[in-house]
Scaffold this motif. Structure first.
Motif, PDB file in Angstrom:
ATOM      1  N   GLU A 144      -4.227  32.748  -4.385  1.00  0.00           N
ATOM      2  CA  GLU A 144      -3.457  33.321  -3.295  1.00  0.00           C
ATOM      3  C   GLU A 144      -3.462  32.357  -2.112  1.00  0.00           C
ATOM      4  N   PHE A 145      -2.387  32.371  -1.355  1.00  0.00           N
ATOM      5  CA  PHE A 145      -2.224  31.476  -0.217  1.00  0.00           C
ATOM      6  C   PHE A 145      -1.741  32.258   0.995  1.00  0.00           C
ATOM      7  N   THR A 146      -1.947  31.686   2.158  1.00  0.00           N
ATOM      8  CA  THR A 146      -1.367  32.203   3.388  1.00  0.00           C
ATOM      9  C   THR A 146      -0.215  31.284   3.764  1.00  0.00           C
ATOM     10  N   VAL A 147       0.885  31.866   4.181  1.00  0.00           N
ATOM     11  CA  VAL A 147       2.044  31.087   4.599  1.00  0.00           C
ATOM     12  C   VAL A 147       2.201  31.255   6.106  1.00  0.00           C
ATOM     13  N   GLN A 148       2.247  30.118   6.814  1.00  0.00           N
ATOM     14  CA  GLN A 148       2.388  30.123   8.269  1.00  0.00           C
ATOM     15  C   GLN A 148       3.677  29.401   8.629  1.00  0.00           C
TER      16      GLN A 148
ATOM     17  N   ASP B  96       3.770  25.984   6.625  1.00  0.00           N
ATOM     18  CA  ASP B  96       2.514  25.483   6.049  1.00  0.00           C
ATOM     19  C   ASP B  96       2.024  26.498   5.025  1.00  0.00           C
ATOM     20  N   ILE B  97       1.588  26.011   3.874  1.00  0.00           N
ATOM     21  CA  ILE B  97       1.003  26.852   2.833  1.00  0.00           C
ATOM     22  C   ILE B  97      -0.484  26.509   2.783  1.00  0.00           C
TER      23      ILE B  97
ATOM     24  N   THR C 186      -7.814  24.961   3.875  1.00  0.00           N
ATOM     25  CA  THR C 186      -7.202  23.641   3.709  1.00  0.00           C
ATOM     26  C   THR C 186      -5.701  23.774   3.460  1.00  0.00           C
ATOM     27  N   LEU C 187      -4.978  22.759   3.890  1.00  0.00           N
ATOM     28  CA  LEU C 187      -3.530  22.754   3.739  1.00  0.00           C
ATOM     29  C   LEU C 187      -3.166  22.384   2.303  1.00  0.00           C
ATOM     30  N   HIS C 188      -2.396  23.239   1.651  1.00  0.00           N
ATOM     31  CA  HIS C 188      -1.948  22.969   0.278  1.00  0.00           C
ATOM     32  C   HIS C 188      -0.611  22.222   0.297  1.00  0.00           C
ATOM     33  N   ALA C 189       0.330  22.694   1.136  1.00  0.00           N
ATOM     34  CA  ALA C 189       1.654  22.075   1.183  1.00  0.00           C
ATOM     35  C   ALA C 189       2.292  22.329   2.541  1.00  0.00           C
ATOM     36  N   ARG C 190       3.270  21.475   2.881  1.00  0.00           N
ATOM     37  CA  ARG C 190       4.018  21.632   4.132  1.00  0.00           C
ATOM     38  C   ARG C 190       5.495  21.411   3.834  1.00  0.00           C
TER      39      ARG C 190
END
Length: 70
Positions: free
Chosen positions: A29-33, A49-50, A56-60
C-alpha cells in the motif's frame, strides 16, 4: 473527469514519471500526495508523489496537466 462545476477536464500532458525503488510487491500500500502547481480557468497542472509506508519516495509524477473541454 469533471471538475467541481461539472465541466469535463481531459488529460493532455505528462512531463515525466520517475521511479526511485523497485516495483511493489502484491498487497503493498502507498500514500499518494498531490499538489497543484498551476491553474487557470481553462486548465490546471499538478504533481504527484507516491510514498511507501516507511516514508520513502517510490515514484514522482511531474506536470500532469488537464484542460477544460466544455
Amino acid at each position: 473527469m469533471p471538475d467541481q462545476a461539472g465541466r469535463i477536464m481531459l488529460p493532455f500532458e505528462l512531463k515525466s514519471i520517475e521511479f526511485f525503488r523497485p516495483g511493489p510487491s502484491q498487497g503493498d500500500e502507498f500514500t499518494v500526495q498531490g499538489r497543484l502547481t498551476r491553474e487557470s480557468s481553462r486548465h490546471f497542472e499538478h504533481a504527484v508523489d507516491i510514498v511507501r509506508p516507511d516514508g520513502t519516495l517510490h515514484a514522482r509524477i511531474e506536470r500532469r496537466a488537464r484542460a477544460r473541454v466544455c
